[in-house]
Design an enzyme around this catalytic site. Sequence first.
Site, PDB file in Angstrom:
ATOM      1  N   ASP A  73      -3.901   1.857   3.203  1.00 21.09           N
ATOM      2  CA  ASP A  73      -4.677   2.857   2.494  1.00 21.09           C
ATOM      3  C   ASP A  73      -5.874   3.212   3.396  1.00 21.09           C
ATOM      4  O   ASP A  73      -6.267   2.426   4.260  1.00 21.09           O
ATOM      5  CB  ASP A  73      -5.135   2.355   1.124  1.00 21.09           C
TER       6      ASP A  73
HETATM    7  C1  BGC Z   1      -6.451   6.630  -1.848  1.00 19.53           C
HETATM    8  C2  BGC Z   1      -5.007   6.928  -1.501  1.00 19.53           C
HETATM    9  C3  BGC Z   1      -4.940   8.221  -0.730  1.00 19.53           C
HETATM   10  C4  BGC Z   1      -5.793   8.081   0.527  1.00 19.53           C
HETATM   11  C5  BGC Z   1      -5.776   9.292   1.434  1.00 19.53           C
HETATM   12  C6  BGC Z   1      -7.353   6.679  -0.634  1.00 19.53           C
HETATM   13  O1  BGC Z   1      -8.691   6.586  -1.008  1.00 19.53           O
HETATM   14  O2  BGC Z   1      -6.540   5.360  -2.463  1.00 19.53           O
HETATM   15  O3  BGC Z   1      -4.222   6.975  -2.648  1.00 19.53           O
HETATM   16  O4  BGC Z   1      -3.617   8.542  -0.424  1.00 19.53           O
HETATM   17  O5  BGC Z   1      -7.145   7.839   0.123  1.00 19.53           O
HETATM   18  O6  BGC Z   1      -6.477  10.346   0.883  1.00 19.53           O
END
Ligand code: BGC
Length: 767
Positions: A262
């Site tokens: 993530d």
């Molecule tokens: C979120 C993800 C997301 C990623 C990219 C993160 O903060 O938890 O679900 O895909 O950011 O934007």
Amino acid sequence: MKKIFLFLSVVSVGFSATEAQELRLTSDNINKVIKAMTLEEKVAIIVGKGSGAFDGRGRSYDYVAGSAGATNPIDRLGIPPIVYADGPSGLRIDNKQCTRFPNGLLNAASWNSDMLERMGEAYGNEAKARGVDVVLGPGMNIQRNPLCGRNFEYFSEDPLLSGLTAAALVRGIQKAGVGACPKHFAANNQELNRLSNDSRVSKRALREIYLRNFEYMVRNSEPWFIMSSYNFLNGVTTSENRDLLTTILREEWGYNGAIVSDWGGGYSGSKMVRAGNDNIQHGSKGRYNDIIDRVKDGTLSIDDVDACVRRMLTVATKAIRYEGGTFSDNPPLDANAAVVREVAPEGFVLLKNDGGILPLKQGSALALLGTTSYDFIHGGTGSGFIHNPYRSVCMPEGLTDAGFTLDKGLHDFYTDYMKGERKRCEDINKDVPWCCERERAMEAVPRDLIAKAAKADKAAVITFGRVFGEGMDRDYYHSYLLTDGEMALLRAVAEAFHREGKPLVVVLNVGGIVDVASWRDLADAILICWQPGEEGGHSVGDVLVGSQCPSGRLPVSMPMRYEDEPSFANFPRLKADKYENYSFYRYVGATPQYLVPNVDYTNYEEGIYVGYRHYLTKDVKVAYPFGYGLSYTTFDYKDLKVKDKGDKLEVSLTVTNSGKRPGKEVVQIYCHAPEGGLDKPVRELKGYAKTQLLKPGKQEKLTVTIDKTTLASYDEQASAWVAPKGTYTIMAARDANTPVLTASYSLSKAVKVKTHDVMGVEPLYIK
Ligand code: BGC
């Protein structure tokens, strides 16, 4: 000078400059390309482009404006970038119109894998047309508690329904030739302190609930990526946990795709590589240097680096920009809008329909009330937000198109009232962090107009809305319960309309469940439309007028009181400022701390007894059970048969539409295991199927195949899945509380599937 450096580093891995220059990545020469790469190039494939760690150019937006990230291309070897964009219900990119698909809860509530696969394909085609290689979704964490801020993206409290819903979407998205990235692996079930909260989960609950959803997904689809989560899990951050990412996911389940962190997740680049986390997004110079330094000092094996690079290059050969590939930038937005409109009613859940007042007669005059009726919520926030939706069909438009006439006095009142409220909200929302809940209009109670409408109109429709998201869990008082303003409106309308003998319909336009038990007696009908995507107003109109029959079933239980939730004592109860991002609340970095329960760490004390597993087994009354949903017609079940097919059971039955309108039925197959051995829930979902649209009097035979290993529970002592021999009761049910037909199945030989003994948790923090 630059050329000399390149020559030296190439020579150092045994290739001549000419050979390396001619070498271009193909799916057949990945190992050769890896041999030709410098260490820095390998690490550039692992650490995201957005960090600028490799070439100092931190521009992941080079490819698609507003995309979440990209990998570094290595031009000399023909390695293209891989471009990622959010999210679970459509593309979150800048400047381009995108389809707003229904949210995760609605998808799961459809219980219709074929349809979800078709919708996934529409989404995948749109991503491809916009030049996006991988969509960051679906979100599929278990809905452990109704107050998790991201439940709108997630599917269900049940691992089978979550896993099969995700698998259908993954298969669909990837049919289009782009990748899906189910997330967040694993046990990422709260937003508060999501970057450094430690989820403390027993091995059994992990295997049966929090990993099982991903296991079902992996066994029923082949995603290009899986996203590891931010949180710690039993003391180790998931992206640095080799037991989780390699031993379980790859070795036990046979996952062959890549893993991306993530965004900003994980701490040590080398530990992430060692764990098998192939791509670190958005990455950082620190993580990049750590990988290089640890290879150089011998603490990280180059084989581990190469394994990550190999998986990434396998994806790169399928990327849009591979060999200079182009994209149309012209997705079929009208066709996709039609898909959204078709899908939405399949996930609408009709909770109540006293006296069959729905569907309403076409042409009826309706009193449309509630600020959400005039400010409809099509989708969620945070990374699930769509910046430039192609369409946003509101309720007045949708209901008018369905042939209703709207009370003019109320319509004019709300149009005027909302002008002021919109302005007030905009002033607050300009300072609210991107991911958080936004201020929404307060309810008004226009009593005189309500009294007039009760005399003039045929029915009242009130819409209540809830939007929330990333970075903040929901607050019990203002989000789970109806607010004082909402209750005042509800009471006033119920009183006025019921006095005239006219019905009140409540539409819940919500990203997660709200309390219904305390007020449901005031309404004649209650319809949950979740956040149904860009055609929302039309979809609600279609269902209220009956051109579509709602066929959704609850993917979560709706308790009588929030206090009945099995995770009630072990979920954040922070009375927070709803406009703050609490992702980093008490953030501590690489080593979790254990001072504040539910913030620093969360004990999953309820174990496997999540949702209906708890309510049924502990005999706790619910407002509406898991799997519940009414239809405009009725269905009879007959001829339940269970056949032994070697490794599998084949369960079949015939469903007949015994009512007066066309509709679709969801049949849920639950299993009750024989006594003895492990403590088990009284029944668990093992399969399901949905009929085609059945006309009155028509029937359909449904067949559900159940793998015998899914009868098993996880025995921590034996580190194995075990299903004792004996008599199992197989039930065809309308919902978790309502079995209709039962059959017995005798398992003559016990099932035992050994696993690795990993992912244990210190007894200090968990019962
Ligand atoms: C979120 C993800 C997301 C990623 C990219 C993160 O903060 O938890 O679900 O895909 O950011 O934007």
